[in-house]
Motif scaffolding. Structure first.
Motif, PDB file in Angstrom:
ATOM      1  N   ASN A 400      75.559  12.389 153.183  1.00  9.06           N
ATOM      2  CA  ASN A 400      76.238  12.376 151.881  1.00  9.06           C
ATOM      3  C   ASN A 400      75.656  11.324 150.944  1.00  9.06           C
ATOM      4  O   ASN A 400      75.582  11.536 149.732  1.00  9.06           O
ATOM      5  CB  ASN A 400      77.743  12.169 152.078  1.00  9.06           C
ATOM      6  N   ARG A 401      75.248  10.196 151.492  1.00 10.06           N
ATOM      7  CA  ARG A 401      74.566   9.204 150.646  1.00 10.06           C
ATOM      8  C   ARG A 401      73.213   9.742 150.201  1.00 10.06           C
ATOM      9  O   ARG A 401      72.802   9.546 149.058  1.00 10.06           O
ATOM     10  CB  ARG A 401      74.418   7.884 151.408  1.00 10.06           C
ATOM     11  N   MET A 402      72.504  10.430 151.092  1.00 11.25           N
ATOM     12  CA  MET A 402      71.228  11.034 150.731  1.00 11.25           C
ATOM     13  C   MET A 402      71.415  12.086 149.631  1.00 11.25           C
ATOM     14  O   MET A 402      70.647  12.150 148.675  1.00 11.25           O
ATOM     15  CB  MET A 402      70.584  11.670 151.952  1.00 11.25           C
ATOM     16  N   LYS A 403      72.456  12.908 149.753  1.00 14.28           N
ATOM     17  CA  LYS A 403      72.712  13.918 148.737  1.00 14.28           C
ATOM     18  C   LYS A 403      72.993  13.282 147.378  1.00 14.28           C
ATOM     19  O   LYS A 403      72.542  13.787 146.343  1.00 14.28           O
ATOM     20  CB  LYS A 403      73.889  14.807 149.149  1.00 14.28           C
ATOM     21  N   ALA A 404      73.739  12.186 147.390  1.00 13.90           N
ATOM     22  CA  ALA A 404      74.031  11.509 146.124  1.00 13.90           C
ATOM     23  C   ALA A 404      72.755  10.998 145.472  1.00 13.90           C
ATOM     24  O   ALA A 404      72.604  11.052 144.241  1.00 13.90           O
ATOM     25  CB  ALA A 404      75.006  10.352 146.365  1.00 13.90           C
ATOM     26  N   PHE A 405      71.821  10.509 146.285  1.00 15.71           N
ATOM     27  CA  PHE A 405      70.546  10.042 145.731  1.00 15.71           C
ATOM     28  C   PHE A 405      69.705  11.208 145.213  1.00 15.71           C
ATOM     29  O   PHE A 405      69.141  11.143 144.116  1.00 15.71           O
ATOM     30  CB  PHE A 405      69.777   9.266 146.798  1.00 15.71           C
ATOM     31  N   LEU A 406      69.619  12.268 145.978  1.00 17.56           N
ATOM     32  CA  LEU A 406      68.853  13.435 145.534  1.00 17.56           C
ATOM     33  C   LEU A 406      69.444  14.017 144.254  1.00 17.56           C
ATOM     34  O   LEU A 406      68.713  14.497 143.377  1.00 17.56           O
ATOM     35  CB  LEU A 406      68.828  14.495 146.630  1.00 17.56           C
ATOM     36  N   ASP A 407      70.752  13.962 144.140  1.00 19.79           N
ATOM     37  CA  ASP A 407      71.408  14.438 142.917  1.00 19.79           C
ATOM     38  C   ASP A 407      70.889  13.702 141.701  1.00 19.79           C
ATOM     39  O   ASP A 407      70.674  14.297 140.634  1.00 19.79           O
ATOM     40  CB  ASP A 407      72.920  14.255 143.045  1.00 19.79           C
ATOM     41  N   HIS A 412      67.625  14.234 136.565  1.00 18.63           N
ATOM     42  CA  HIS A 412      66.563  13.778 135.668  1.00 18.63           C
ATOM     43  C   HIS A 412      65.337  14.687 135.733  1.00 18.63           C
ATOM     44  O   HIS A 412      64.281  14.331 135.194  1.00 18.63           O
ATOM     45  CB  HIS A 412      66.169  12.343 136.001  1.00 18.63           C
ATOM     46  N   ARG A 413      65.482  15.803 136.398  1.00 16.89           N
ATOM     47  CA  ARG A 413      64.439  16.829 136.502  1.00 16.89           C
ATOM     48  C   ARG A 413      63.197  16.327 137.232  1.00 16.89           C
ATOM     49  O   ARG A 413      62.070  16.746 136.942  1.00 16.89           O
ATOM     50  CB  ARG A 413      64.069  17.386 135.125  1.00 16.89           C
ATOM     51  N   VAL A 414      63.420  15.437 138.182  1.00 14.81           N
ATOM     52  CA  VAL A 414      62.348  14.976 139.061  1.00 14.81           C
ATOM     53  C   VAL A 414      62.198  16.005 140.187  1.00 14.81           C
ATOM     54  O   VAL A 414      63.182  16.408 140.814  1.00 14.81           O
ATOM     55  CB  VAL A 414      62.650  13.585 139.640  1.00 14.81           C
ATOM     56  N   LYS A 415      60.977  16.421 140.460  1.00 12.05           N
ATOM     57  CA  LYS A 415      60.727  17.424 141.486  1.00 12.05           C
ATOM     58  C   LYS A 415      60.756  16.781 142.871  1.00 12.05           C
ATOM     59  O   LYS A 415      60.096  15.765 143.118  1.00 12.05           O
ATOM     60  CB  LYS A 415      59.378  18.101 141.242  1.00 12.05           C
ATOM     61  N   VAL A 416      61.513  17.418 143.784  1.00 15.64           N
ATOM     62  CA  VAL A 416      61.698  16.921 145.145  1.00 15.64           C
ATOM     63  C   VAL A 416      61.422  18.066 146.108  1.00 15.64           C
ATOM     64  O   VAL A 416      61.783  19.221 145.842  1.00 15.64           O
ATOM     65  CB  VAL A 416      63.140  16.416 145.359  1.00 15.64           C
ATOM     66  N   TYR A 417      60.782  17.736 147.235  1.00 15.01           N
ATOM     67  CA  TYR A 417      60.435  18.749 148.229  1.00 15.01           C
ATOM     68  C   TYR A 417      60.848  18.274 149.611  1.00 15.01           C
ATOM     69  O   TYR A 417      60.880  17.068 149.897  1.00 15.01           O
ATOM     70  CB  TYR A 417      58.924  19.028 148.217  1.00 15.01           C
ATOM     71  N   GLU A 418      61.159  19.208 150.486  1.00 15.74           N
ATOM     72  CA  GLU A 418      61.380  18.880 151.882  1.00 15.74           C
ATOM     73  C   GLU A 418      60.042  18.540 152.530  1.00 15.74           C
ATOM     74  O   GLU A 418      58.997  19.040 152.108  1.00 15.74           O
ATOM     75  CB  GLU A 418      62.039  20.065 152.599  1.00 15.74           C
ATOM     76  N   ASP A 419      60.078  17.663 153.530  1.00 16.54           N
ATOM     77  CA  ASP A 419      58.824  17.262 154.177  1.00 16.54           C
ATOM     78  C   ASP A 419      58.605  17.943 155.527  1.00 16.54           C
ATOM     79  O   ASP A 419      57.608  17.677 156.208  1.00 16.54           O
ATOM     80  CB  ASP A 419      58.747  15.739 154.334  1.00 16.54           C
ATOM     81  N   GLY A 420      59.524  18.815 155.927  1.00 21.53           N
ATOM     82  CA  GLY A 420      59.377  19.514 157.194  1.00 21.53           C
ATOM     83  C   GLY A 420      59.825  18.717 158.398  1.00 21.53           C
ATOM     84  O   GLY A 420      59.794  19.218 159.522  1.00 21.53           O
ATOM     85  N   ARG A 421      60.259  17.457 158.169  1.00 21.95           N
ATOM     86  CA  ARG A 421      60.702  16.601 159.275  1.00 21.95           C
ATOM     87  C   ARG A 421      62.118  16.074 159.054  1.00 21.95           C
ATOM     88  O   ARG A 421      62.508  15.071 159.630  1.00 21.95           O
ATOM     89  CB  ARG A 421      59.722  15.432 159.445  1.00 21.95           C
ATOM     90  N   GLY A 422      62.859  16.748 158.194  1.00 24.92           N
ATOM     91  CA  GLY A 422      64.214  16.323 157.899  1.00 24.92           C
ATOM     92  C   GLY A 422      64.311  15.372 156.731  1.00 24.92           C
ATOM     93  O   GLY A 422      65.418  14.988 156.323  1.00 24.92           O
ATOM     94  N   GLY A 423      63.152  14.954 156.201  1.00 20.34           N
ATOM     95  CA  GLY A 423      63.125  14.063 155.044  1.00 20.34           C
ATOM     96  C   GLY A 423      62.655  14.785 153.796  1.00 20.34           C
ATOM     97  O   GLY A 423      62.616  16.019 153.744  1.00 20.34           O
ATOM     98  N   PHE A 424      62.229  13.991 152.813  1.00 20.86           N
ATOM     99  CA  PHE A 424      61.866  14.567 151.526  1.00 20.86           C
ATOM    100  C   PHE A 424      60.645  13.860 150.958  1.00 20.86           C
ATOM    101  O   PHE A 424      60.336  12.717 151.316  1.00 20.86           O
ATOM    102  CB  PHE A 424      63.041  14.448 150.543  1.00 20.86           C
ATOM    103  N   VAL A 425      59.967  14.561 150.047  1.00 17.06           N
ATOM    104  CA  VAL A 425      58.792  14.017 149.376  1.00 17.06           C
ATOM    105  C   VAL A 425      58.981  14.159 147.875  1.00 17.06           C
ATOM    106  O   VAL A 425      59.375  15.224 147.383  1.00 17.06           O
ATOM    107  CB  VAL A 425      57.511  14.756 149.810  1.00 17.06           C
ATOM    108  N   VAL A 426      58.700  13.080 147.159  1.00 17.55           N
ATOM    109  CA  VAL A 426      58.710  13.093 145.698  1.00 17.55           C
ATOM    110  C   VAL A 426      57.284  12.823 145.242  1.00 17.55           C
ATOM    111  O   VAL A 426      56.808  11.682 145.312  1.00 17.55           O
ATOM    112  CB  VAL A 426      59.667  12.026 145.137  1.00 17.55           C
ATOM    113  N   PRO A 427      56.555  13.850 144.786  1.00 16.29           N
ATOM    114  CA  PRO A 427      55.170  13.626 144.366  1.00 16.29           C
ATOM    115  C   PRO A 427      55.104  12.855 143.059  1.00 16.29           C
ATOM    116  O   PRO A 427      55.957  13.010 142.181  1.00 16.29           O
ATOM    117  CB  PRO A 427      54.612  15.047 144.209  1.00 16.29           C
TER     118      PRO A 427
END
Length: 838
Positions: A400-407, A412-427
């Protein structure tokens, strides 16, 4: 100069008899479109206008003219509508969606720049983000009427060459709070004495919104519905120019940009923005105000370093944000050193600045279009030249803390992607690269040392998010919505007990809901490993235990209540069939203790820092859904504390009587918890309520005092304050106040000069700053070496049979510090179980 001011003030004193003071220069006006005076029944400036009447007038303009359209982009906490009036020619408004699509080409870095001379410039005139700075909303009514109804060729040209998005009141809840005050105390004749009640609101005043948040700091953090609605609107239109109208002290004059030099050593906004564009528009403001004889100033203050203002956020979106500050009448008329300043006078300066902005934008629309295109193109160039190609966010058990951050990234229209390991990548290589920098980069060196606001805002640290800069990365699926991102497995029914991880951000809300529905839960004060769902699982400090057979409700009812709460709060829960564990304590251990439901109160009122109080109220209301009683200081002498087990004191100027001090200390001594934040912690120590000490620098009385220029005093003294920095603290994770944390190192936010000595009691220092604690923001070497290093961030001190929780820092800053909210909530939910050996 004095004669000019006298003429201006005399003219202003007669303006109530004629709205020509505002409108004459744009005559004639189209018949059939009512003026503000015709609609309201009084002239602009005679009274403060309620928000509902402002909205209705704009609706009337849209009904009466094909040059205006109205839209609602959100609602406030108190359900007041947030509206924008679109103003342009009928032809432009008829094809507005087509114009928007053409305009958005300037935000696309993947296509070459193509001039579009027939495309109107997009202008957002934003007013009244601080509710008790009311002149701008009145100016908005006049501006709307002029732009819609005037037949003057200049204004007709503005309609052809621009689309104006007029947002009359960004903070309606605060405005109406102030409007009611000012109109209620309005005298007839007007009273200009600064001591009159009309000019002096009571706590909390109208500056802030419903929860006492400063919305002009919320553009980046996006905590409140007012800001979230506006951000979603903003990223639909990407205006070329955005105004931000304010008021300042009554003895001031008028301010427009350029601002004070940006404090960052290498600002992420383009130099062209804060140098060339600001200078270009300033020429128009100079001409407009010189023609009136108005005094003004520029460049001295109001740096745009913090990216979360209404006048700085547009600068990170390819637009030009413009700040205006007008001396305030704080009512309808007030004495100044030059005579009386009246409400109409303040309104006229705001009107003039707004109309000058429209003119400047129209006459430079080609420049603004080229600038916006280059802004987003340069974002990709800068990203390619940067050291980080991406930021990877590893998997985190607190979903839930992670979701709040991703929100925050997504809004702000920042592109976010899953990293395939349960985490995320922001290019880094994306149009919103500068927002990526804002979220992840930290800074410790600045070219200026005095900031109008915070100097640290790395949002990832706000959320205590682990992240790593990387040059090699792989992108998985794009994250476009939070819905169903982290589905929670429904808990399996048990006849014995349920276990709930305390490290989830929403666990306190789930706990409160279950307690409120009559269930008794316990907390584990030691970790253990057990079998659930056919597998071993380790449960950490603070794990909630819900024993089934000990409840007053049936096992079916207990399960149903837990399932409903789990569905609402999306917190993992697990059924177990036995209290005998594989490792660690068993469920019947003396280290598993039933939890008392928090009954919290907080002192508010004159002298209390409303921002901090509002942050506490907002946290409990909107995330925990738990009531907190707000007791005004004026009533504290006669108030009873017997119904509460927790009392919160935020920073403030407290002056308790001896009787009131005894009341607080006696109540704590009975086994209750006092939570003292920042200035309140300092007060508790200075008054001797606890046996703790403040960190003090040793003074060298033999050293000679260096002589310095008097003119430099404000800068030299200002840099010693701690306006807002991020420090690193080390947690004792075995302490109940730290339950739920999986790492002993956490970032904390400090915006005060409260420095606590570590306690002489070896069990009382819950968090202390690390050896090298400086993570982000401006901090003098003296503050770092003499105070931060070796000081404590969080102490618990005994007082009789109770305890005082002392926060040196603000764990709830601006509603955004998800990373330290848990420390505060633990004090409420677990405080009565803290036993500090005296």
């Amino acid at each position: 100069m004095r004669n000019t001011l006298v003429i201006l003030l005399l003219a202003c004193s007669t303006c109530l008899f004629s709205q020509d003071y505002f409108l004459k220069q744009y005559e004639p006006y189209k018949s059939g479109i009512p003026s503000p005076e015709e609609f309201l029944g009084y002239g602009i400036g005679e009274y403060h206008t309620r928000h509902d009447r402002i909205v209705r007038y704009l609706e009337v303009l849209a009904e009466a003219s094909d040059r205006a359209q109205i839209e609602t982009y959100g609602h406030t906490h108190e359900q007041r509508p947030l509206v924008i009036l679109r103003i342009s020619s009928a032809e432009n408004l008829g094809q507005l969606e087509t114009l928007r699509e053409r305009h958005l080409e300037f935000t696309n870095p993947d296509t070459p720049f193509r001039a579009d001379p027939d495309l109107p410039v997009f202008i957002n005139l934003g007013y009244n983000v601080h509710g008790n700075e009311p002149s701008s909303s009145e100016a908005a009514l006049l501006t709307a009427y002029i732009l819609v109804a005037s037949e003057d060729p200049r204004v007709a040209g503005y309609r052809e060459e621009s689309v104006v998005f007029l947002d009359p009141t960004i903070n309606p809840d605060g405005r109406d709070r102030h409007t009611q005050w000012a109109n209620s105390y309005r005298g007839n004749p007007l009273v200009s004495d600064p001591q009159d009640a009309e000019h002096n609101e009571y706590f909390p005043g109208g500056r802030t919104n419903h929860y006492w948040f400063d919305l002009n700091r919320d553009w980046l953090l996006a905590i409140n519905p007012e800001s979230r609605g506006k951000l979603n609107w903003y990223h639909t239109w990407y205006p070329n120019v955005v105004t931000d109208f304010h008021e300042m002290g009554t003895q001031s004059t008028h301010f427009f940009e350029p601002m004070k030099v940006n404090g960052s050593r290498d600002p992420i906004m383009p130099r062209e923005n804060y140098e060339d564009l600001n200078e270009l528009f300033a020429g128009y403001f100079v001409q407009a105000h010189d023609s009136l004889g108005s005094l003004y100033f520029t460049k001295e203050v109001f740096d745009g370093t913090y990216p979360g203002y209404g006048s700085s956020y547009p600068d990170l979106q390819g637009g030009l944000g413009l700040l205006f500050e007008q001396a305030s009448s704080r009512g309808h008329s007030q004495k100044t050193a030059y005579g009386k300043i009246t409400f109409p006078f303040t309104i006229r300066n705001q009107l003039v600045s707004g109309m000058a902005t429209v003119r400047a934008a129209v006459e430079n629309k080609d420049y603004l279009q080229r600038y916006q295109k280059e802004f987003f193109t340069s974002a990709l160039r800068n990203a390619a030249a940067g050291r980080a190609r991406a930021y990877r966010i590893p998997a985190n058990p607190d979903k839930n803390r992670m979701k709040a951050f991703l929100d925050k990234l997504l809004i702000h229209r920042v592109k976010v992607y899953e990293d395939g390991r349960g985490g995320f990548v922001v290019p880094a290589g994306q149009p919103q690269y500068r927002m990526v920098q804002t979220f992840f980069e930290t800074y410790r060196q600045y070219r200026d040392s005095v900031f109008y606001d915070a100097s640290a805002w790395s949002v990832a640290n706000f959320y205590n998010i682990d992240y790593r800069a990387e040059r090699n990365f792989r992108l998985g699926e794009a994250v476009t919505s939070l819905k169903d991102l982290f589905p929670v497995t429904p808990v399996e029914k048990s006849e014995y007990a349920y276990l709930i991880d305390w490290n989830d951000y929403n666990a306190p809300a789930l706990l409160h809901e279950l307690q409120n529905k009559g269930l008794v839960l316990a907390s584990s004060f030691k970790p253990f490993t057990t079998r659930t769902g056919g597998a071993e699982k380790r449960f950490g400090y603070g794990t909630l235990v819900l024993p089934v057979q000990l409840q007053s409700k049936s096992p079916d009812e207990v399960y149903q209540l837990l399932r409903e709460a789990q569905e609402t709060h999306q917190v993992p829960a697990f059924g177990v069939a036995s209290g005998y564990h594989l490792r660690g304590i068993d469920l019947g251990s003396r280290y598993v203790a039933p939890l008392e439901q928090p009954k919290a109160a907080m002192l508010i009122g004159e002298g209390v820092r409303s921002y901090e109080a509002g942050e506490v109220w907002h946290l409990l209301d909107t995330r925990v859904h738990m009531p907190i009683t707000k007791i005004p200081l004026r009533d504290f002498g006669g108030a009873s504390l017997d119904d509460y087990n927790t009392l919160v004191l935020v920073s403030g100027r407290y002056s308790f009587s001896d009787r009131e001090e005894r009341k607080i200390k006696d109540w704590v001594s009975k086994g209750n918890t006092l939570v003292a934040i920042a200035g309140a912690a300092e007060y508790a120590i200075e008054k001797g309520w606890v046996k703790e000490k403040l960190t003090e620098k040793e003074q060298d009385t033999t050293a000679a005092t260096e002589r310095k220029p008097y003119v430099d005093a404000p800068e030299n003294l200002g840099k010693e304050s701690v306006g807002g920095v991020i420090l690193q603290a080390d947690l004792d994770r075995t302490h109940p106040l730290a339950f739920g944390y999986t790492d002993s190192r956490i970032p904390v936010y400090k915006n005060n000069e409260v420095w606590l000595q570590p306690s002489k009691n070896p069990y009382a220092t819950v968090a202390a700053y690390t050896e090298n604690p400086h993570l982000d923001g401006f901090l003098t070497r003296e503050n770092l070496e003499d105070y931060a290093k070796g000081s404590a961030s969080l102490l618990v001190s005994p007082l009789g049979g109770g305890r005082v929780v002392l926060f040196a820092d603000n764990p709830n800053f601006r509603g955004s510090w998800y990373g330290t909210n848990r420390l505060f909530l633990n004090a409420l939910f677990l405080g009565n179980h803290i036993r500090v050996p005296d």
